[in-house]
Design a protein around this motif. Structure first.
Motif, PDB file in Angstrom:
ATOM      1  N   PHE A 114     -21.317 -35.664 -15.476  1.00 50.95           N
ATOM      2  CA  PHE A 114     -22.572 -34.939 -15.656  1.00 50.95           C
ATOM      3  C   PHE A 114     -22.351 -33.675 -16.482  1.00 50.95           C
ATOM      4  O   PHE A 114     -23.225 -33.257 -17.243  1.00 50.95           O
ATOM      5  N   ASP A 115     -21.183 -33.066 -16.363  1.00 53.72           N
ATOM      6  CA  ASP A 115     -20.871 -31.887 -17.183  1.00 53.72           C
ATOM      7  C   ASP A 115     -20.894 -32.238 -18.670  1.00 53.72           C
ATOM      8  O   ASP A 115     -21.401 -31.465 -19.485  1.00 53.72           O
ATOM      9  N   PHE A 116     -20.339 -33.378 -19.035  1.00 54.90           N
ATOM     10  CA  PHE A 116     -20.390 -33.818 -20.435  1.00 54.90           C
ATOM     11  C   PHE A 116     -21.836 -34.100 -20.855  1.00 54.90           C
ATOM     12  O   PHE A 116     -22.248 -33.758 -21.957  1.00 54.90           O
ATOM     13  N   PHE A 117     -22.600 -34.704 -19.970  1.00 51.47           N
ATOM     14  CA  PHE A 117     -23.997 -35.005 -20.273  1.00 51.47           C
ATOM     15  C   PHE A 117     -24.787 -33.712 -20.478  1.00 51.47           C
ATOM     16  O   PHE A 117     -25.635 -33.622 -21.370  1.00 51.47           O
ATOM     17  N   LYS A 118     -24.515 -32.684 -19.664  1.00 51.15           N
ATOM     18  CA  LYS A 118     -25.191 -31.396 -19.820  1.00 51.15           C
ATOM     19  C   LYS A 118     -24.892 -30.795 -21.191  1.00 51.15           C
ATOM     20  O   LYS A 118     -25.785 -30.231 -21.823  1.00 51.15           O
ATOM     21  N   LYS A 119     -23.657 -30.915 -21.642  1.00 52.42           N
ATOM     22  CA  LYS A 119     -23.295 -30.401 -22.967  1.00 52.42           C
ATOM     23  C   LYS A 119     -24.132 -31.105 -24.040  1.00 52.42           C
ATOM     24  O   LYS A 119     -24.670 -30.465 -24.947  1.00 52.42           O
ATOM     25  N   PHE A 120     -24.269 -32.414 -23.921  1.00 54.44           N
ATOM     26  CA  PHE A 120     -25.104 -33.176 -24.842  1.00 54.44           C
ATOM     27  C   PHE A 120     -26.549 -32.675 -24.796  1.00 54.44           C
ATOM     28  O   PHE A 120     -27.194 -32.478 -25.823  1.00 54.44           O
ATOM     29  N   LEU A 121     -27.075 -32.458 -23.588  1.00 57.38           N
ATOM     30  CA  LEU A 121     -28.461 -32.002 -23.454  1.00 57.38           C
ATOM     31  C   LEU A 121     -28.670 -30.649 -24.135  1.00 57.38           C
ATOM     32  O   LEU A 121     -29.670 -30.436 -24.817  1.00 57.38           O
ATOM     33  N   LEU A 122     -27.719 -29.740 -23.945  1.00 62.36           N
ATOM     34  CA  LEU A 122     -27.852 -28.422 -24.571  1.00 62.36           C
ATOM     35  C   LEU A 122     -27.869 -28.506 -26.093  1.00 62.36           C
ATOM     36  O   LEU A 122     -28.649 -27.829 -26.752  1.00 62.36           O
ATOM     37  N   GLU A 123     -27.000 -29.343 -26.632  1.00 65.25           N
ATOM     38  CA  GLU A 123     -26.897 -29.466 -28.089  1.00 65.25           C
ATOM     39  C   GLU A 123     -28.067 -30.247 -28.682  1.00 65.25           C
ATOM     40  O   GLU A 123     -28.314 -30.157 -29.878  1.00 65.25           O
ATOM     41  N   SER A 124     -28.783 -30.990 -27.865  1.00 62.85           N
ATOM     42  CA  SER A 124     -29.813 -31.897 -28.368  1.00 62.85           C
ATOM     43  C   SER A 124     -31.214 -31.578 -27.872  1.00 62.85           C
ATOM     44  O   SER A 124     -32.147 -32.319 -28.165  1.00 62.85           O
ATOM     45  N   LYS A 125     -31.402 -30.500 -27.136  1.00 62.44           N
ATOM     46  CA  LYS A 125     -32.677 -30.310 -26.441  1.00 62.44           C
ATOM     47  C   LYS A 125     -33.882 -30.162 -27.362  1.00 62.44           C
ATOM     48  O   LYS A 125     -35.009 -30.367 -26.924  1.00 62.44           O
ATOM     49  N   ASP A 126     -33.671 -29.896 -28.635  1.00 61.03           N
ATOM     50  CA  ASP A 126     -34.808 -29.862 -29.560  1.00 61.03           C
ATOM     51  C   ASP A 126     -35.123 -31.254 -30.113  1.00 61.03           C
ATOM     52  O   ASP A 126     -36.064 -31.412 -30.885  1.00 61.03           O
ATOM     53  N   TYR A 152     -21.648 -37.261 -30.046  1.00 57.81           N
ATOM     54  CA  TYR A 152     -21.011 -36.056 -30.565  1.00 57.81           C
ATOM     55  C   TYR A 152     -21.894 -35.285 -31.531  1.00 57.81           C
ATOM     56  O   TYR A 152     -21.746 -34.093 -31.685  1.00 57.81           O
ATOM     57  N   ASP A 153     -22.804 -35.950 -32.195  1.00 61.48           N
ATOM     58  CA  ASP A 153     -23.636 -35.303 -33.202  1.00 61.48           C
ATOM     59  C   ASP A 153     -25.102 -35.557 -32.873  1.00 61.48           C
ATOM     60  O   ASP A 153     -25.547 -36.697 -32.895  1.00 61.48           O
ATOM     61  N   PRO A 154     -25.877 -34.509 -32.566  1.00 60.99           N
ATOM     62  CA  PRO A 154     -27.290 -34.698 -32.221  1.00 60.99           C
ATOM     63  C   PRO A 154     -28.102 -35.411 -33.302  1.00 60.99           C
ATOM     64  O   PRO A 154     -29.154 -35.972 -33.014  1.00 60.99           O
ATOM     65  N   LYS A 155     -27.620 -35.436 -34.546  1.00 60.04           N
ATOM     66  CA  LYS A 155     -28.340 -36.151 -35.603  1.00 60.04           C
ATOM     67  C   LYS A 155     -28.453 -37.639 -35.296  1.00 60.04           C
ATOM     68  O   LYS A 155     -29.336 -38.314 -35.810  1.00 60.04           O
ATOM     69  N   VAL A 156     -27.564 -38.153 -34.458  1.00 55.74           N
ATOM     70  CA  VAL A 156     -27.636 -39.555 -34.056  1.00 55.74           C
ATOM     71  C   VAL A 156     -28.986 -39.842 -33.394  1.00 55.74           C
ATOM     72  O   VAL A 156     -29.569 -40.902 -33.584  1.00 55.74           O
ATOM     73  N   LEU A 157     -29.493 -38.880 -32.637  1.00 59.17           N
ATOM     74  CA  LEU A 157     -30.798 -39.063 -32.001  1.00 59.17           C
ATOM     75  C   LEU A 157     -31.901 -39.152 -33.040  1.00 59.17           C
ATOM     76  O   LEU A 157     -32.814 -39.969 -32.910  1.00 59.17           O
ATOM     77  N   ASP A 158     -31.839 -38.327 -34.078  1.00 55.26           N
ATOM     78  CA  ASP A 158     -32.841 -38.408 -35.147  1.00 55.26           C
ATOM     79  C   ASP A 158     -32.832 -39.786 -35.782  1.00 55.26           C
ATOM     80  O   ASP A 158     -33.883 -40.372 -36.035  1.00 55.26           O
ATOM     81  N   GLU A 159     -31.636 -40.309 -36.019  1.00 57.53           N
ATOM     82  CA  GLU A 159     -31.526 -41.632 -36.627  1.00 57.53           C
ATOM     83  C   GLU A 159     -32.081 -42.699 -35.692  1.00 57.53           C
ATOM     84  O   GLU A 159     -32.817 -43.581 -36.103  1.00 57.53           O
ATOM     85  N   GLY A 160     -31.720 -42.625 -34.420  1.00 61.52           N
ATOM     86  CA  GLY A 160     -32.188 -43.616 -33.455  1.00 61.52           C
ATOM     87  C   GLY A 160     -33.683 -43.559 -33.245  1.00 61.52           C
ATOM     88  O   GLY A 160     -34.359 -44.583 -33.250  1.00 61.52           O
TER      89      GLY A 160
END
Length: 143
Positions: free
Chosen positions: A25-37, A103-111
């Protein structure tokens, strides 16, 4: 267009015996912080994970209402996804395992930029190719 992430956090008795399982969950939280926008809402399905008061405090202070935790039966995460998917009303939904690392929030934009409204990150859970289409077929008309 609104975007949601739907993630099942499941832990059975065997997993809970490992005292460090919560570090995922700690790793998931890091992802959430970097991707929350990149998303409007995160749905976390708690199936034996047993989120702590510290987890809820972190979610409250960092996601500012952009999350919902739903307590689910201790069953397959695929079953929980299937049961809960129709409760998600955002335009685009990404189904994501809790141990998936982006690792890169841009992956969400692509998806999220793909044409379909339901997104899925597939894995071969336990060496089996799981038919993700059953979730999609069952939940064609969410809401």
């Amino acid at each position: 267009m609104t975007r949601a992430i739907l993630t099942p956090f499941w832990a059975n008795e065997t997993i809970r015996k490992w005292s460090g399982y919560h570090v995922l969950f700690d790793f998931f939280k890091k992802f959430l912080l970097e991707s929350k926008d990149k998303f409007d809402m995160v749905y976390l399905l708690d199936s034996g994970w047993n989120f702590t008061s510290e987890d809820f405090s972190w979610l409250d202070s960092n996601l500012l209402g952009k999350y919902k935790v739903e307590k689910m039966k201790e069953q397959s995460h695929w079953d929980n996804l299937n049961e809960y998917a129709r409760e998600v009303h955002e335009d685009f939904v990404l189904f994501m395992d809790y141990d998936m690392i982006i690792y890169d929030p841009k992956v969400l934009d692509e998806g999220f930029g793909l044409e379909n409204t339901v997104k899925g990150i597939l894995d071969s859970s336990g060496g089996f190719d799981l038919p993700f289409s059953t979730i999609l077929d069952t939940n064609k008309e969410r809401g």
